[in-house]
Design an enzyme around this catalytic site. Structure first.
Site, mmCIF file in Angstrom:
data_model
loop_
_atom_site.group_PDB
_atom_site.id
_atom_site.type_symbol
_atom_site.label_atom_id
_atom_site.label_comp_id
_atom_site.label_asym_id
_atom_site.label_seq_id
_atom_site.Cartn_x
_atom_site.Cartn_y
_atom_site.Cartn_z
ATOM 1 N N SER A 189 41.108 43.930 69.318
ATOM 2 C CA SER A 189 39.705 43.710 68.966
ATOM 3 C C SER A 189 39.487 42.790 67.786
ATOM 4 O O SER A 189 38.411 42.239 67.638
ATOM 5 C CB SER A 189 39.045 45.056 68.687
ATOM 6 O OG SER A 189 39.613 45.635 67.534
ATOM 7 N N HIS A 217 38.350 47.670 74.583
ATOM 8 C CA HIS A 217 37.537 46.462 74.412
ATOM 9 C C HIS A 217 37.451 45.635 75.685
ATOM 10 O O HIS A 217 37.121 44.450 75.639
ATOM 11 C CB HIS A 217 38.057 45.620 73.250
ATOM 12 C CG HIS A 217 37.771 46.266 71.933
ATOM 13 N ND1 HIS A 217 36.561 46.164 71.295
ATOM 14 C CD2 HIS A 217 38.516 47.118 71.185
ATOM 15 C CE1 HIS A 217 36.575 46.878 70.188
ATOM 16 N NE2 HIS A 217 37.757 47.475 70.100
ATOM 17 N N LYS A 248 31.440 51.586 73.811
ATOM 18 C CA LYS A 248 31.318 50.163 73.491
ATOM 19 C C LYS A 248 30.533 49.489 74.616
ATOM 20 O O LYS A 248 29.324 49.646 74.664
ATOM 21 C CB LYS A 248 32.682 49.575 73.163
ATOM 22 C CG LYS A 248 33.159 50.158 71.809
ATOM 23 C CD LYS A 248 34.545 49.824 71.342
ATOM 24 C CE LYS A 248 34.831 50.564 70.023
ATOM 25 N NZ LYS A 248 36.210 50.476 69.582
HETATM 26 C C1 PLP Z 1 37.008 51.620 68.889
HETATM 27 C C2 PLP Z 1 38.397 51.752 69.396
HETATM 28 C C3 PLP Z 1 38.889 52.994 69.843
HETATM 29 C C4 PLP Z 1 38.105 54.254 69.662
HETATM 30 O O1 PLP Z 1 37.014 54.306 70.535
HETATM 31 P P1 PLP Z 1 35.853 55.352 70.231
HETATM 32 O O2 PLP Z 1 35.351 55.760 71.571
HETATM 33 O O3 PLP Z 1 34.857 54.611 69.394
HETATM 34 O O4 PLP Z 1 36.473 56.484 69.494
HETATM 35 C C5 PLP Z 1 40.133 53.049 70.443
HETATM 36 N N1 PLP Z 1 40.884 51.950 70.593
HETATM 37 C C6 PLP Z 1 40.464 50.739 70.140
HETATM 38 C C7 PLP Z 1 41.346 49.552 70.340
HETATM 39 C C8 PLP Z 1 39.223 50.605 69.519
HETATM 40 O O5 PLP Z 1 38.837 49.434 69.036
#
Ligand code: PLP
Length: 407
Positions: A189, A217, A248
């Site tokens: 990300s 992502h 997301k």
């Molecule tokens: C944001 C993120 C997570 C966690 O996701 P949430 O549902 O917000 O807890 C896991 N892995 C990566 C690579 C992230 O960027």
């Protein structure tokens, strides 16, 4: 023990290192994304445009999602009322898991309260199921994977980011009979670069390892049905465990794994992070399921997001701004200095109503501080114009380097 003094020392350490985090108070305006209200420290309220959100497609305000959530809220009330085991499993949770299993072409899926928990709970539990398990972890894996891998006290090998040669060396050095798992991401990300999925799957096959891939992502955004980069590349069936988020691109909340039925069943039965916590509110599960379902067919939204990312990158490159371009939807602009990075972010917000959080150490290595933009289908032309002009002006104002490149 002087507890207060110890806590104060810990906090002042962060201040000294310039790592103390201050949160910007933003309230998004439903129906007007990416517009939001910023509550200024001076007490005033100002309208801003959010350029660093992870609601990549604006699904958090999608009518299908909101309707499903309203319906479930009115039908069942606020919370689920229990853990999955004790009164907290509803038809909404089961429908969501079926929707996700179908998305990834897996036998089953298991929903957690977040993808962080899904990663942490799954990776910390697998060594209890597979005696002597060795986990091979990409050096840039997300904190949630690192925490999960670290906590079990099992065997861990870290391979250099995306370096399949190094991964091979590590695999070859271990007992061929030992159970193995390779943990990595499809889209990283902070740089927006892709993992070498096919090569890692080849190595996994050669060395008899399982594959675990975080598609947080990518889900909703890549692949003809939003199944992620593995779907786009026709590799979903080669990934044993796919991890994703509902928070997301899907715009709601929650996380999951999708895998073979027996594996999901074992995690369901053994992982404390799944068992001993209240399940998602039914309204949240309903909204997430509606979002997953919608994005299985809305290719237009995915296309518009990619187009927006291409436009922004082209225009910033045209100004010579040092963008990091790996062909994904994420647009990082390299600043390379924490003070400048914070200053530009502050000026964008104060003077232009543009909100982009500075990304500094320890989220990224020192010297690679950056601004990370997440263009989306709801970022309209005039917003892009305003951002490009503001960055151009600030780059000159701060006398920052421009790259020797043209569009
Ligand atoms: C944001 C993120 C997570 C966690 O996701 P949430 O549902 O917000 O807890 C896991 N892995 C990566 C690579 C992230 O960027």
């Amino acid at each position: 023990m002087n507890y207060d003094a110890a806590i104060e020392t810990a906090l002042s350490r962060l201040h000294e290192e310039g790592r103390y985090r201050t949160f910007i108070d933003v309230e998004r305006r439903c129906g007007a994304f990416p517009r939001a209200i910023w509550r200024h420290p001076d007490g005033s309220e100002r309208e801003i445009t959010v350029w660093c959100g992870n609601d990549y497609l604006g699904m958090g305000q999608h009518p299908d999602v909101l309707a499903a959530m309203h319906e479930a809220l009115d039908a069942t009330g606020a919370g689920s009322g229990g853990t999955r085991n004790i009164s907290g499993t509803t038809a909404y949770h089961k429908r969501l898991e079926a929707e996700i299993a179908d998305l990834h072409g897996k036998e089953a899926a298991l929903v957690f309260t977040s993808a962080y928990i899904a990663n942490d709970a799954t990776l910390s539990t697998l060594p209890r199921l597979l005696d002597g398990l060795i986990i091979y972890s990409d050096a840039l894996n997300h904190a949630s994977m690192i925490e999960g891998i670290r906590r079990n006290g099992g065997h861990k090998r870290v391979f250099r980011h995306n370096d399949v040669g190094h991964l091979r060396e590590l695999l070859a050095a271990d007992d061929p009979a030992a159970p193995k798992l390779i943990a990595f991401e499809s889209v990283y990300s902070m740089d927006g670069d892709f993992g070498p999925i096919a090569e890692i799957c080849d190595l996994a096959e050669e060395f008899g390892a399982l594959t675990y891939m975080d598609e947080v992502h990518a889900v909703g955004m890549y692949g003809p049905r939003g199944g992620g980069v593995a779907e786009r590349e026709g590799l979903m069936d080669r990934i044993d465990i796919i991890n994703g988020t509902l928070a997301k691109a899907y715009g709601v909340m929650g996380g999951y794994i999708a895998a073979r039925a027996n594996l999901c069943d074992a995690i369901r039965s053994y992982a404390p992070g799944f068992i001993f916590t209240t399940s998602l509110p039914p309204a949240v599960a309903a909204g997430a399921a509606a979002s997953v379902r919608h994005l299985k067919t809305d290719q237009g939204l995915r296309d518009r997001q990619q187009e927006q990312a291409r436009i922004l990158k082209t225009r910033l490159k045209g100004l010579g701004l040092p963008i990091i371009d790996h062909g994904s939807h994420i647009v990082p602009v390299h600043v390379g200095d924490p003070v400048h990075c914070k200053a530009i972010s502050d000026m964008l917000l104060e003077d232009f109503g543009i909100y982009v959080q500075p990304i500094n150490f320890p989220t990224v290595p020192r010297g690679t501080e950056r601004l990370r933009f997440t263009p989306s289908p709801v970022h309209e032309g005039p917003m892009v114009d305003k951002l490009v002009h503001a960055l151009d002006a600030l780059w000159s104002h701060c006398a920052l380097n421009r790259a020797e490149m043209s569009a």
